[in-house]
Design an enzyme around this catalytic site. Structure first.
Site, PDB file in Angstrom:
ATOM      1  N   CYS A 170      -5.445  22.163  10.622  1.00  0.00           N
ATOM      2  CA  CYS A 170      -6.616  23.000  10.902  1.00  0.00           C
ATOM      3  C   CYS A 170      -7.165  23.644   9.638  1.00  0.00           C
ATOM      4  O   CYS A 170      -8.328  24.013   9.595  1.00  0.00           O
ATOM      5  CB  CYS A 170      -6.252  24.058  11.927  1.00  0.00           C
ATOM      6  SG  CYS A 170      -4.831  25.029  11.426  1.00  0.00           S
ATOM      7  N   ASN A 200       0.021  18.802  15.887  1.00  0.00           N
ATOM      8  CA  ASN A 200       0.042  18.545  14.442  1.00  0.00           C
ATOM      9  C   ASN A 200       1.133  19.300  13.680  1.00  0.00           C
ATOM     10  O   ASN A 200       1.635  18.809  12.677  1.00  0.00           O
ATOM     11  CB  ASN A 200      -1.344  18.769  13.826  1.00  0.00           C
ATOM     12  CG  ASN A 200      -1.808  20.201  13.931  1.00  0.00           C
ATOM     13  OD1 ASN A 200      -1.357  20.951  14.796  1.00  0.00           O
ATOM     14  ND2 ASN A 200      -2.713  20.593  13.074  1.00  0.00           N
ATOM     15  N   GLU A 221      -2.214  35.605  14.046  1.00  0.00           N
ATOM     16  CA  GLU A 221      -0.781  35.325  14.119  1.00  0.00           C
ATOM     17  C   GLU A 221      -0.154  35.738  12.790  1.00  0.00           C
ATOM     18  O   GLU A 221      -0.850  35.998  11.813  1.00  0.00           O
ATOM     19  CB  GLU A 221      -0.540  33.836  14.403  1.00  0.00           C
ATOM     20  CG  GLU A 221      -1.061  33.454  15.778  1.00  0.00           C
ATOM     21  CD  GLU A 221      -0.492  32.151  16.311  1.00  0.00           C
ATOM     22  OE1 GLU A 221      -0.863  31.094  15.802  1.00  0.00           O
ATOM     23  OE2 GLU A 221       0.332  32.222  17.255  1.00  0.00           O
ATOM     24  N   SER A 247       1.469  16.932  24.835  1.00  0.00           N
ATOM     25  CA  SER A 247       2.103  15.726  25.384  1.00  0.00           C
ATOM     26  C   SER A 247       2.244  14.642  24.323  1.00  0.00           C
ATOM     27  O   SER A 247       3.035  13.716  24.478  1.00  0.00           O
ATOM     28  CB  SER A 247       1.270  15.156  26.537  1.00  0.00           C
ATOM     29  OG  SER A 247       1.011  16.161  27.464  1.00  0.00           O
ATOM     30  N   GLU A 279      -6.117  30.177  18.439  1.00  0.00           N
ATOM     31  CA  GLU A 279      -6.159  29.609  17.083  1.00  0.00           C
ATOM     32  C   GLU A 279      -6.787  28.231  17.224  1.00  0.00           C
ATOM     33  O   GLU A 279      -6.138  27.314  17.728  1.00  0.00           O
ATOM     34  CB  GLU A 279      -4.740  29.486  16.509  1.00  0.00           C
ATOM     35  CG  GLU A 279      -4.020  30.800  16.321  1.00  0.00           C
ATOM     36  CD  GLU A 279      -4.555  31.604  15.149  1.00  0.00           C
ATOM     37  OE1 GLU A 279      -5.366  31.079  14.366  1.00  0.00           O
ATOM     38  OE2 GLU A 279      -4.168  32.768  15.037  1.00  0.00           O
TER      39      GLU A 279
HETATM   40  P1  NAD Z   1      -5.782  20.275  22.316  1.00  0.00           P
HETATM   41  O1  NAD Z   1      -6.707  21.430  22.539  1.00  0.00           O
HETATM   42  O2  NAD Z   1      -6.177  18.959  22.831  1.00  0.00           O
HETATM   43  O3  NAD Z   1      -4.342  20.582  22.938  1.00  0.00           O
HETATM   44  C1  NAD Z   1      -3.583  21.703  22.576  1.00  0.00           C
HETATM   45  C2  NAD Z   1      -2.658  22.073  23.726  1.00  0.00           C
HETATM   46  O4  NAD Z   1      -3.432  22.530  24.823  1.00  0.00           O
HETATM   47  C3  NAD Z   1      -1.815  20.913  24.256  1.00  0.00           C
HETATM   48  O5  NAD Z   1      -0.520  21.390  24.565  1.00  0.00           O
HETATM   49  C4  NAD Z   1      -2.572  20.519  25.500  1.00  0.00           C
HETATM   50  O6  NAD Z   1      -1.746  19.881  26.457  1.00  0.00           O
HETATM   51  C5  NAD Z   1      -3.032  21.870  25.999  1.00  0.00           C
HETATM   52  N1  NAD Z   1      -4.179  21.840  26.913  1.00  0.00           N
HETATM   53  C6  NAD Z   1      -5.177  20.937  26.991  1.00  0.00           C
HETATM   54  N2  NAD Z   1      -6.026  21.254  27.984  1.00  0.00           N
HETATM   55  C7  NAD Z   1      -5.566  22.408  28.532  1.00  0.00           C
HETATM   56  C8  NAD Z   1      -6.003  23.233  29.609  1.00  0.00           C
HETATM   57  N3  NAD Z   1      -7.086  22.951  30.322  1.00  0.00           N
HETATM   58  N4  NAD Z   1      -5.287  24.338  29.891  1.00  0.00           N
HETATM   59  C9  NAD Z   1      -4.195  24.645  29.174  1.00  0.00           C
HETATM   60  N5  NAD Z   1      -3.712  23.894  28.171  1.00  0.00           N
HETATM   61  C10 NAD Z   1      -4.400  22.780  27.851  1.00  0.00           C
HETATM   62  O7  NAD Z   1      -5.520  20.230  20.736  1.00  0.00           O
HETATM   63  P2  NAD Z   1      -4.687  19.126  19.919  1.00  0.00           P
HETATM   64  O8  NAD Z   1      -5.484  17.870  19.828  1.00  0.00           O
HETATM   65  O9  NAD Z   1      -3.297  19.071  20.399  1.00  0.00           O
HETATM   66  O10 NAD Z   1      -4.641  19.810  18.471  1.00  0.00           O
HETATM   67  C11 NAD Z   1      -5.600  19.613  17.463  1.00  0.00           C
HETATM   68  C12 NAD Z   1      -6.530  20.808  17.380  1.00  0.00           C
HETATM   69  O11 NAD Z   1      -5.776  21.982  17.159  1.00  0.00           O
HETATM   70  C13 NAD Z   1      -7.503  20.723  16.215  1.00  0.00           C
HETATM   71  O12 NAD Z   1      -8.780  21.131  16.661  1.00  0.00           O
HETATM   72  C14 NAD Z   1      -6.953  21.731  15.226  1.00  0.00           C
HETATM   73  O13 NAD Z   1      -7.898  22.289  14.339  1.00  0.00           O
HETATM   74  C15 NAD Z   1      -6.378  22.757  16.133  1.00  0.00           C
HETATM   75  N6  NAD Z   1      -5.377  23.539  15.423  1.00  0.00           N
HETATM   76  C16 NAD Z   1      -5.657  24.844  15.125  1.00  0.00           C
HETATM   77  C17 NAD Z   1      -4.740  25.597  14.417  1.00  0.00           C
HETATM   78  C18 NAD Z   1      -5.002  27.034  14.080  1.00  0.00           C
HETATM   79  O14 NAD Z   1      -4.057  27.724  13.723  1.00  0.00           O
HETATM   80  N7  NAD Z   1      -6.238  27.521  14.195  1.00  0.00           N
HETATM   81  C19 NAD Z   1      -3.529  25.023  14.037  1.00  0.00           C
HETATM   82  C20 NAD Z   1      -3.289  23.686  14.358  1.00  0.00           C
HETATM   83  C21 NAD Z   1      -4.216  22.960  15.075  1.00  0.00           C
END
Ligand code: NAD
Length: 475
Positions: free
Chosen positions: A278, A146, A456, A172, A244
């Site tokens: 988020c 995002n 962070e 991805s 995060e």
């Molecule tokens: P996601 O957890 O699906 O993926 C995030 C990353 O983790 C990707 O690069 C993905 O390939 C990787 N990943 C997935 N499975 C993994 C594993 N088993 N081991 C290691 N890496 C793995 O999240 P998303 O859909 O890309 O992002 C949306 C989410 O992110 C929402 O829940 C949002 O709230 C959160 N978010 C949080 C913040 C914050 O600062 N707290 C900021 C932005 C987004």
């Protein structure tokens, strides 16, 4: 078509396969992205390990200068990186540009914060204690789609400033702009292997970055469920983790608030980036006495938002990132309506040929909502603003804290006393008072409860990449 490679040990490398990234605005192909496997993550970690001795012992000044140079290169390429970002995940071009420039500012900020890596000298009788901070080692930086550039900069900045070397893995769904950012940072003259980037699925490449003992720390931004898995896997090596995770931010609007300012912040924070943030406003609680007036203003402002081609600089809202994300939004709205919610605007896709092939959805304002509805408990990650009334402070605080998340919250009130009183009772890492933004490089950002662990930004964000050492001297 654009081609996005991995960068390992300073060299662009191919992967075992490739993926085509499609523009969520029209499903046209945007880029071919090489996809790696676990072995690529291992190679990148090994390169970072080889680079660590030189980078960690380089002077702060050298690291500072390189980070400033990197920031400048990112700024020079801002238009190009922003365009790729818009085309791969649908963010309006104005916002993409702002994101890339903010990423450059983050590098500048940590260049300077790294210069202030100061320890302690303690004199006690005939011993002296030196307390120093040293880089953790090789770090794995895993990011979501995002804010693919900005959130990566939040990690790259402190990692490199502290003397760590790193392997990044973007989502991805949106790896292209993040890779351009990493290439730009490298072009400042980083020694090979200091900052690498690999592509691939979370289950293979991501999991390797988490479980491989070379990496000493994982800095992850993403979903709470993924963060939970990472924490469990990291525990096997007792690795440091910064997580995060998801959020479900409440906005409380009291009857003494500047109603127009609150309505404006609500619309911006609920619908910006199509609610895929988020710290989006996910739940709005408004005092009974002003509920009608506030809702009316939110509605009026929402109806003025321009939805369209995200490359058009006049557009406020583009498409959502994927059909999956749009479906979830629809499901949350249907669930709310079934349980008695009323849709004041939106609730469906916009009509017209421009929108036919994109994942567009209209910004949706709802009333008559309650906490039995999914959108009031789960992260919708879509453009919805559910508005609920409250009648007193106690009720407002209880509703705001009735969530497993604790990332951000917003309060609108004209009373300083009330602002402090309520802000202190809210269970969240950041509270915006009469502000729709809680991000500031100088201040820590992170979650309570299921929203994460660690911070962070700020000097505290830098500390997350360092170990503390006590050297005791006998005189
Ligand atoms: P996601 O957890 O699906 O993926 C995030 C990353 O983790 C990707 O690069 C993905 O390939 C990787 N990943 C997935 N499975 C993994 C594993 N088993 N081991 C290691 N890496 C793995 O999240 P998303 O859909 O890309 O992002 C949306 C989410 O992110 C929402 O829940 C949002 O709230 C959160 N978010 C949080 C913040 C914050 O600062 N707290 C900021 C932005 C987004």
């Amino acid at each position: 078509m654009y081609r996005s490679m991995m960068l390992i040990n300073g060299e662009q490398v191919e992967g075992a396969s490739f993926d085509i990234i499609h523009n969520p605005a029209n499903q046209e192909p945007v880029a071919e992205v090489v996809i790696g496997e676990a072995i690529d993550a291992v190679r990148a970690l090994e390169a970072a390990q080889r680079a660590f001795p030189e980078w960690s012992s380089a002077s702060q000044k050298r690291r500072c200068e390189l980070l400033h140079d990197a920031a400048e290169i990112v700024r020079e390429r801002a238009d190009h990186i922003a365009e790729l970002l818009t085309m791969e995940m649908g963010k309006p071009i104005r916002d993409s540009r702002r994101e890339v420039l903010s990423a450059a500012d983050t590098l500048d900020y940590f260049a300077e914060e790294g210069m202030r890596n100061i320890g302690d000298w303690i004199s006690t009788g005939d011993t002296r204690s030196i307390v120093t901070k040293q880089p953790v080692g090789v770090v794995s930086l895993i990011t979501p789609w995002n804010y693919p550039v900005e959130l990566l900069a939040w990690k790259v900045g402190p990692a490199l400033a502290s003397g760590c070397t790193a392997v990044a893995k973007p989502s991805s769904l949106a790896p292209v702009a993040a890779t351009e950012f990493v290439m730009a940072v490298n072009e400042a003259g980083l020694p090979p292997g200091v900052l690498n980037i690999v592509h691939g699925s979370g289950d293979t490449v991501g999991a390797e970055l988490v479980t491989n003992p070379i990496s000493r720390k994982i800095s992850f931004t993403g979903e709470t469920s993924t963060g939970r898995w990472i924490m469990e896997a990291a525990a096997r090596h007792l690795k440091r983790v910064s997580l995060e995770l998801g959020g479900h931010a409440p906005m409380i609007v009291f009857d003494d608030a500047d109603i127009d300012a609150a309505a404006s912040a609500c619309v911006r924070r609920a619908f910006g980036n199509m609610g895929q943030v988020c710290i989006s406003v996910n739940r709005v609680y408004v005092a009974d006495a002003i509920a009608e007036d506030f809702t009316e203003r939110v509605l009026r402002r929402t109806l003025k938002l321009r939805i369209g081609d995200p490359l058009d600089p006049e557009v406020d809202l583009g498409p959502m990132v994927s059909e999956r994300q749009r479906r979830k939004t629809r499901e949350h709205i249907e669930d709310a309506v079934r349980k008695g919610a009323r849709i004041l605007c939106g609730g469906r896709e916009p009509e017209g040929s421009l929108f036919a092939r994109g994942y567009y959805f209209m910004p949706t304002v709802l009333t008559d909502v309650d906490h039995t509805m999914r959108m009031m408990r789960e992260e919708t990650f879509g453009p919805v603003a559910p508005i609920m009334r409250f009648s007193g402070e106690e009720e407002a605080v209880r509703l705001a804290n009735d969530t497993e998340y604790g990332l951000a919250a917003y309060i609108y009130t004209d009373s300083l006393r009330r602002a402090v009183r309520i802000a202190e009772r809210i269970e969240a890492g950041s509270v915006g008072v009469n502000l729709g933004s809680v991000i500031d490089h100088h201040a820590p950002f992170g979650g309570w409860k299921q929203s994460g662990i660690g911070r962070e930004l700020s000097h505290r964000g830098l500390d997350e990449y360092m170990e503390i050492k006590h050297i005791r001297l006998g005189l």
